[in-house]
Design a protein around this motif. Sequence first.
Motif, short mmCIF file in Angstrom:
data_model
loop_
_atom_site.label_atom_id
_atom_site.label_comp_id
_atom_site.label_asym_id
_atom_site.label_seq_id
_atom_site.Cartn_x
_atom_site.Cartn_y
_atom_site.Cartn_z
N GLY A 40 36.43 36.42 54.45
CA GLY A 40 36.27 36.71 55.86
C GLY A 40 35.95 38.15 56.18
N SER A 41 35.55 38.94 55.17
CA SER A 41 35.39 40.38 55.42
C SER A 41 34.09 40.97 54.89
N ILE A 42 33.51 40.37 53.86
CA ILE A 42 32.31 40.93 53.24
C ILE A 42 31.22 39.86 53.27
N SER A 43 30.10 40.17 53.90
CA SER A 43 29.07 39.18 54.17
C SER A 43 27.75 39.55 53.48
N TYR A 44 27.11 38.52 52.92
CA TYR A 44 25.78 38.66 52.33
C TYR A 44 24.85 37.64 53.00
N PRO A 45 23.61 38.02 53.32
CA PRO A 45 22.66 37.02 53.82
C PRO A 45 22.41 35.95 52.77
N PHE A 46 22.31 34.69 53.22
CA PHE A 46 22.16 33.57 52.29
C PHE A 46 21.26 32.51 52.92
N ASN A 47 19.98 32.85 52.99
CA ASN A 47 19.01 31.99 53.66
C ASN A 47 18.21 31.14 52.69
N ASP A 48 17.27 30.39 53.23
CA ASP A 48 16.51 29.39 52.48
C ASP A 48 16.05 29.91 51.12
N GLY A 49 16.46 29.20 50.08
CA GLY A 49 16.09 29.57 48.72
C GLY A 49 17.12 30.38 47.97
N ALA A 50 18.08 30.97 48.69
CA ALA A 50 19.13 31.75 48.04
C ALA A 50 20.01 30.84 47.18
N LYS A 51 20.45 31.36 46.03
CA LYS A 51 21.25 30.57 45.10
C LYS A 51 22.48 31.35 44.67
N ALA A 52 23.61 30.67 44.58
CA ALA A 52 24.85 31.32 44.16
C ALA A 52 25.62 30.39 43.24
N LEU A 53 26.33 30.98 42.29
CA LEU A 53 27.20 30.25 41.39
C LEU A 53 28.62 30.76 41.59
N LEU A 54 29.53 29.86 41.94
CA LEU A 54 30.93 30.20 42.18
C LEU A 54 31.76 29.63 41.04
N GLU A 55 32.58 30.49 40.41
CA GLU A 55 33.36 30.06 39.26
C GLU A 55 34.61 30.94 39.13
N VAL A 56 35.47 30.54 38.22
CA VAL A 56 36.73 31.25 37.98
C VAL A 56 36.75 31.78 36.55
N HIS A 57 37.14 33.06 36.41
CA HIS A 57 37.35 33.67 35.10
C HIS A 57 38.79 34.17 35.05
N PRO A 58 39.55 33.78 34.03
CA PRO A 58 40.96 34.17 33.97
C PRO A 58 41.19 35.68 34.06
N GLU A 59 40.27 36.46 33.50
CA GLU A 59 40.47 37.91 33.51
C GLU A 59 40.31 38.52 34.90
N ASP A 60 39.77 37.73 35.87
CA ASP A 60 39.62 38.23 37.24
C ASP A 60 40.87 38.03 38.08
N ALA A 61 41.89 37.36 37.53
CA ALA A 61 43.08 37.06 38.33
C ALA A 61 43.74 38.32 38.87
N LEU A 62 44.25 38.21 40.08
CA LEU A 62 44.96 39.33 40.70
C LEU A 62 46.42 39.33 40.25
N LEU A 63 46.90 40.50 39.83
CA LEU A 63 48.28 40.62 39.38
C LEU A 63 49.15 41.08 40.55
N THR A 64 50.11 40.27 40.93
CA THR A 64 50.99 40.60 42.05
C THR A 64 52.45 40.54 41.62
N ILE A 65 53.29 41.15 42.43
CA ILE A 65 54.74 41.16 42.18
C ILE A 65 55.41 40.20 43.15
N SER A 66 56.29 39.38 42.63
CA SER A 66 57.00 38.38 43.42
C SER A 66 58.51 38.64 43.35
N LEU A 67 59.15 38.56 44.53
CA LEU A 67 60.61 38.65 44.62
C LEU A 67 61.14 37.41 45.26
N ASP A 68 62.32 36.96 44.84
CA ASP A 68 62.93 35.76 45.43
C ASP A 68 63.32 36.03 46.88
#
Length: 431
Positions: free
Chosen positions: A403-431
């Motif tokens: 919801g914050s960073i936008s790219y134009p994506f009009n007729d003919g534009a192509k994108a591949l969306l996927e997950v890579h484990p090394e891209d995971a965000l490391l966060t701290i959790s407390l009970d």
Amino acid sequence: MFKSKTLTRQLTKEFRLWRKFSSHNRESSVNPAKYPPPQFKLQRALIITKFSRYEFEQMRYPQLNREQLERKLRDRGTDYEMLMYLHNLHKDFERNVVQSFLDVGCEVKVANRVEFRSSLSKEIMKWADLIVPVGGDGTFLLAAGRASPLFAQSQQKTPIVGFNSDPQRSEGRLMLPKHYTENTADAVAKIKSGDFQWMYRTRIRTSILGSNGKIPESTDLYRHTVTKMEQEKTEPEYLSKAWSLRYKAKMKRVLPYLALNEVFIGEQLSARVSHLQLVINHENVDNKTKCSGLCVSTGTGSTSWHTSINRITNQQVEDLVSILPIPEPKGGKPMPAFDAEEIANQYNQNLRFAPDDPRICYSIREQICVGVWPSPRNFKARRFVNSLFVKSRCIDANLVIDGSISYPFNDGAKALLEVHPEDALLTISLD
């Protein structure tokens, strides 16, 4: 309205299937043994604070002094007292968080959202042992975006932990539990002593496919104006021969911003139909749809837009049950009352999936299902996938990350969306 065992089984069948599907393949989630957390020693904390509405108004009218700005806001009908109350509430909490880190011997730097979006952010992140967004989920998403290893051009994983500055008005699902708003010192003491758990959050990597490896200019949507984002340089990669033939492209280029919540693709004008072509998991099927847009969500984002798109209401449950055949009661005894709210709540809760789930879930918003659409006819409007290829047939569309960073994506534009484990965000959790 009544129920029986048969009716209950009918209504809960999808819930059980969804829960089973949601928990499937957990063994392939991010493995801490393979991607261990850093040797964490808290000495330097970077506080990323939200931009209050009052600060936003100051930025809009830099030529006005405090008294002039107050008069302008009052003249247009703004509740100035509430505006200032919320501003001061956040600033008081911000100072409380800063002091809590200082009290445990940490060096602290503070940057607001506008400052953090500057080119200095990469250097600040290298300095910090911990990134601490203070505000709501929007501030957390901003911090996570800038903490991307692709954006920072570094393999450094700086962990993130967030504090909700106003739990009465903000759900803050990405932040620490709300009781830590009143006990920030306790939370910081736990983090300092290592009394916490690591949590990995899956993120979506987006690659633009084409013939020359170029990517379009990105736009910052946070400032409520069209502002160009800092454009990082990622190296283009040649596609394999098989992929080149399948997607009719020579190269791909990874966007430097990872999506923690979701990637949305659709026409800018909400009343205009979005025409998209999708390929799921590199299968040899081209799925064509006309809809109100495509939302591709992570487990973290499943509590947000994903649930809003797919949730059902009590009224929808009641309308569904009203057209089902109700068996005659046995022995003349009336059937117990049917609880539509319970069914709706259970269904909506089961839309969520784990933040570290390695899959992503796409949702087609308001898919047109008449005539030849969708094609093929059995194309599902919602499904878990490992990868998703999207080709645009739109006129004036955008690909939007969190919801914050936008790219134009009009007729003919192509994108591949996927997950890579090394891209995971490391966060701290407390009970």
